[in-house]
Design a protein around this motif. Structure first.
Motif, PDB file in Angstrom:
ATOM      1  N   ASP A 396      51.993  43.651 -14.019  1.00  0.00           N
ATOM      2  CA  ASP A 396      50.981  43.281 -15.010  1.00  0.00           C
ATOM      3  C   ASP A 396      49.627  43.209 -14.311  1.00  0.00           C
ATOM      4  N   PRO A 397      48.837  44.285 -14.342  1.00  0.00           N
ATOM      5  CA  PRO A 397      47.563  44.289 -13.618  1.00  0.00           C
ATOM      6  C   PRO A 397      46.482  43.442 -14.272  1.00  0.00           C
ATOM      7  N   THR A 398      46.735  42.863 -15.460  1.00  0.00           N
ATOM      8  CA  THR A 398      45.735  42.006 -16.097  1.00  0.00           C
ATOM      9  C   THR A 398      45.766  40.589 -15.557  1.00  0.00           C
ATOM     10  N   ARG A 399      46.735  40.261 -14.727  1.00  0.00           N
ATOM     11  CA  ARG A 399      46.788  38.937 -14.106  1.00  0.00           C
ATOM     12  C   ARG A 399      46.897  39.111 -12.596  1.00  0.00           C
ATOM     13  N   PRO A 400      46.424  38.142 -11.824  1.00  0.00           N
ATOM     14  CA  PRO A 400      46.456  38.288 -10.366  1.00  0.00           C
ATOM     15  C   PRO A 400      47.877  38.220  -9.832  1.00  0.00           C
ATOM     16  N   GLY A 401      48.086  38.914  -8.738  1.00  0.00           N
ATOM     17  CA  GLY A 401      49.352  38.800  -8.036  1.00  0.00           C
ATOM     18  C   GLY A 401      50.423  39.750  -8.518  1.00  0.00           C
ATOM     19  N   LEU A 402      51.621  39.535  -7.999  1.00  0.00           N
ATOM     20  CA  LEU A 402      52.784  40.352  -8.316  1.00  0.00           C
ATOM     21  C   LEU A 402      53.673  39.637  -9.318  1.00  0.00           C
ATOM     22  N   GLU A 403      54.512  40.425  -9.980  1.00  0.00           N
ATOM     23  CA  GLU A 403      55.457  39.876 -10.952  1.00  0.00           C
ATOM     24  C   GLU A 403      56.865  40.368 -10.622  1.00  0.00           C
TER      25      GLU A 403
END
Length: 722
Positions: A396-403
């Motif tokens: 999810d590139p709209t939130r920081p970090g990895l998922e």
């Protein structure tokens, strides 16, 4: 390509931003990976942009020594030569700051879109009841075993009587081979009768663990394992098999590091964690005690370590090792039996992933529903339980970090997405039964980020948790294949594209005459960015397992990225892909529609070098005229020619380090073929003192830093007399 700045915004963050002064990560040296394929439109040519090269590097393309492009190529790292034929030979050279660099090695055009690698199939065996069994090529991995900048293939052979841990039955021996891409067999390791065959028993890690520029191979062994040189580990006559159930529940267990070039045993130690009491792992008949996982992780933020694991249903144990300077040392041990970790029981998957999830510049191991920190401590536990599929990346590139996207085997089943750094569950959906499959990939440009899907009543969702529909694409591997940024889907022996408008699959490629592995899992032997540009190759076995077919795309694309094998998250994904229930690799950044420009990899290449010492014979009783020792270092083809220098260098003798004389390193001499020849001077008296009591042929190591940001390493020898 044009970078868009829409909803994806965040330039593909790799978790929280890594520290600005974080060291670069050591990666393998790769050559240009040039591949040429004859097509109906001419010859399609594709090559690597290395992770250490500037984004604005351009290229010149040559056919039979003739420059084809009037100006350097800046769009994409591929081109189609409409006048090319199958008799033509291609080369490519980088252009940096207007200066052409040495050309790559030559590549002759293939006649089709796949390379066939002949195999040497093991002889058939005979079961205890007298019935025969046969062998088929199974999971594969890659590594540069000989330091030439090209990948070799390490392949596991699976007997037709291999078993899941839950099944009774004696199995045939497991073999592990190494092949050059032309089919040359480098070595074969026979794991012996005390290693059972099946997806959960042998996880083999192929990686340069000691920083010598050549990959090693690490795996679990036992009494009777025979290395690639014919040396037997342990007792060659021991037989610990239960001939009724077929399991091996007694006898010693080992961890062995093998030399990649020869298959020679370099180090063997007791396997940790040991099996102990079989019933401590969840049953009393030997199913859950022999569930093994493994991975490579950059636990110190610069160099790779080996992690071997046992168990994930009940007790879970991970043990980290370093293989460096000829020594195998244990770093830490995570054990769910230890105080404070009781809730980490039954949280592991049939697979794992590795990434720097918390942004501290060091890797964590995402072990299913739980994550272990780089120091061997539990980072968090979501409590979602065991599962069969796992995906970790910037989903999810709209939130920081990895998922993390994971499917769930425990009630209420279904799937979940969580923040990879903190373990916060962002959303979940329940299923109707054990949810055994699940995929994450950007297959629909109508929604930001990747889409995720699973069976058993789950369906297809956006990464935000909004349901797109009940219909779902194939649930196996995802692969970047054609010219756009959406990912295609690999299942069995074919590749399909998701028609998002009609929610159906469209066939892109069928590997005729080839077969998938691992039964209903239907996985390829390997999928990774093996050569050419950033798109991925698919490796399948032929139906009779006499060869591997490596398929590569011939679709032009203007999109351009550094080779995915220089992105640590992706490269480690290729290394752990053979583990248990295989999963496709993901990079550390979002790669898909409306993406932001990914950050340059924070890596350096470890360049293998040849070393020549003069004088080669050293008399301890003589101090020598100028008291200097000359060491000439030759770097691989394609390096040098444009003023490459060593900015520092050191000679290691008998465990002692000697710096290059006066702290200066001469500029490289460049031969006509583009090789860099670096001449170094070391103090002869310091070298003699470092030798101590050694005499005869003594190995020495030379390593140092280069002006292009990479490092070099090589070994030579000195003949010592007195």
């Amino acid at each position: 390509m044009v970078w868009l700045t829409g909803a994806s915004g965040t330039a593909g963050n790799r978790a929280a931003a890594a520290p600005a002064d974080a060291p670069k990560w050591q990666m393998e040296y790769l050559d240009r990976g040039l591949v040429a394929v004859q097509t109906d439109q001419g010859v399609f040519v594709s090559w690597r942009l290395l992770g250490t090269e500037p984004d604005d590097t351009t290229f010149n393309l040559y056919r039979n020594g003739q420059l084809l492009n009037p100006s350097p190529l800046a769009d994409g790292t591929n081109d189609t030569d409409p006048e090319g034929t199958g008799d033509d030979v291609y080369a490519v050279s980088a252009v940096v700051n207007g200066v052409e660099q040495p050309r790559s090695g030559p590549a002759r055009a293939w006649g089709s879109n796949h390379l066939r690698v002949p195999l040497r199939k093991p002889a058939d065996g005979v079961n205890p009841d007298g019935t025969p069994y046969t062998y088929s090529a199974n999971d594969a991995s890659v590594g540069d075993l000989d330091g030439d900048g090209q990948y070799e293939i390490v392949l596991k052979w699976d007997p037709s009587n291999s078993k899941d841990n839950s099944q009774d039955g004696v199995t045939g021996n497991v073999y592990v081979d190494a092949y050059e891409l032309d089919g040359t067999l480098l070595w074969r390791i026979d794991l012996g009768k005390n290693i059972r065959a099946g997806a959960h028993y042998t996880q083999f890690m192929v990686y340069d663990l000691d920083g010598d520029g050549k990959a090693e191979v690490a795996m679990k062994t036992a009494d009777g394992t025979t290395d690639g040189t014919g040396q037997v580990i342990g007792d060659p006559n021991a037989d610990y098999r239960d001939l009724t159930g077929g399991r091996v529940l007694s006898g010693p267990e080992y961890l062995t590091i093998f030399e990649g070039a020869t298959g020679k045993q370099l180090a063997t130690t007791d396997y940790d964690p040991p099996r102990g009491n079989v019933s401590d792992w969840g049953d009393n008949y030997g199913n859950r005690v022999d569930r093994f996982l493994a991975c490579i992780a950059y636990l110190d933020g610069e160099r790779p370590s080996l992690v071997m694991a046992r168990g994930y249903y009940t007790r879970t144990v991970l043990v980290a090792y370093n293989w460096r300077d000829g020594q195998l040392t244990k770093l830490w041990k995570f054990d769910s039996n230890n105080p404070g970790y009781g809730d980490y029981v039954d949280q592991g998957n049939h697979n794992l992933s590795v990434a720097d999830v918390d942004g501290d510049g060091k890797d964590e191991i995402v072990y299913g529903a739980m994550t272990v920190d780089d120091n061997g401590q539990g980072l968090y536990n979501t409590g979602l339980g065991h599962g069969d599929a796992l995906h970790v990346g910037d989903l999810d590139p709209t939130r920081p970090g990895l998922e993390v996207f994971k499917v769930l085997e425990n009630k209420p089943y279904g799937a979940a997405v969580w923040d990879a750094a903190a373990g916060e569950v962002l959303w979940r959906v329940t299923g109707t039964k054990d949810t055994g499959r699940g995929v994450s990939a950007d297959i629909d440009p109508n929604y930001p980020g990747e889409e995720v899907w699973a069976p058993s009543g789950v369906g297809l969702y956006t990464i935000k948790g909004d349901k797109i529909g009940d219909a779902a694409p194939s649930m196996n591997f995802a692969i970047w294949w054609d010219g756009d940024l959406q990912r295609e889907l690999l299942d069995d022996n074919h590749i399909d594209k998701w028609d998002y408008a009609n929610q159906t699959m469209t066939r892109v490629l069928t590997a005729e005459g080839d077969a998938s592995n691992n039964g209903t899992k239907a996985t390829p032997s390997l999928q990774a960015d093996l050569f050419g540009d950033w798109r991925e190759e698919a490796v399948w076995r032929t139906e009779d397992s006499t060869a591997l077919d490596i398929y590569t795309t011939t679709a032009p694309t203007e999109h351009r990225f550094h080779t995915l094998m220089h992105d640590p998250v992706y490269r480690l994904g290729a290394a752990w892909q053979n583990v248990a229930y295989n999963q496709p690799p993901h990079p550390s950044f979002f790669l898909g529609y409306d993406m932001a420009q990914p950050p340059a990899p924070n890596v350096y290449e470890l360049v293998p070098a040849s070393v020549d010492v003069e004088p080669n014979t050293l008399n301890k009783m003589s101090q020598g005229g100028d008291n200097s020792l000359t060491v000439r270092v030759a770097l691989p083809d394609g390096l040098g020619g444009q003023g490459i220098r060593a900015t520092s260098a050191a000679l290691t003798v008998n465990g002692q380090t000697i710096e290059a004389q006066n702290g200066t390193v001469p500029e490289a001499d460049s031969s006509q073929d583009g090789n860099a020849q670096i001449t170094l001077k070391f103090d002869r008296r310091q070298t003699i003192a470092a030798l101590g009591d050694l005499d005869g042929d003594v190995s020495v190591k030379v390593d140092g830093a280069l002006t292009d940001g990479n490092r070099f390493v090589g070994t030579g020898s000195i003949r010592v007399i007195h």
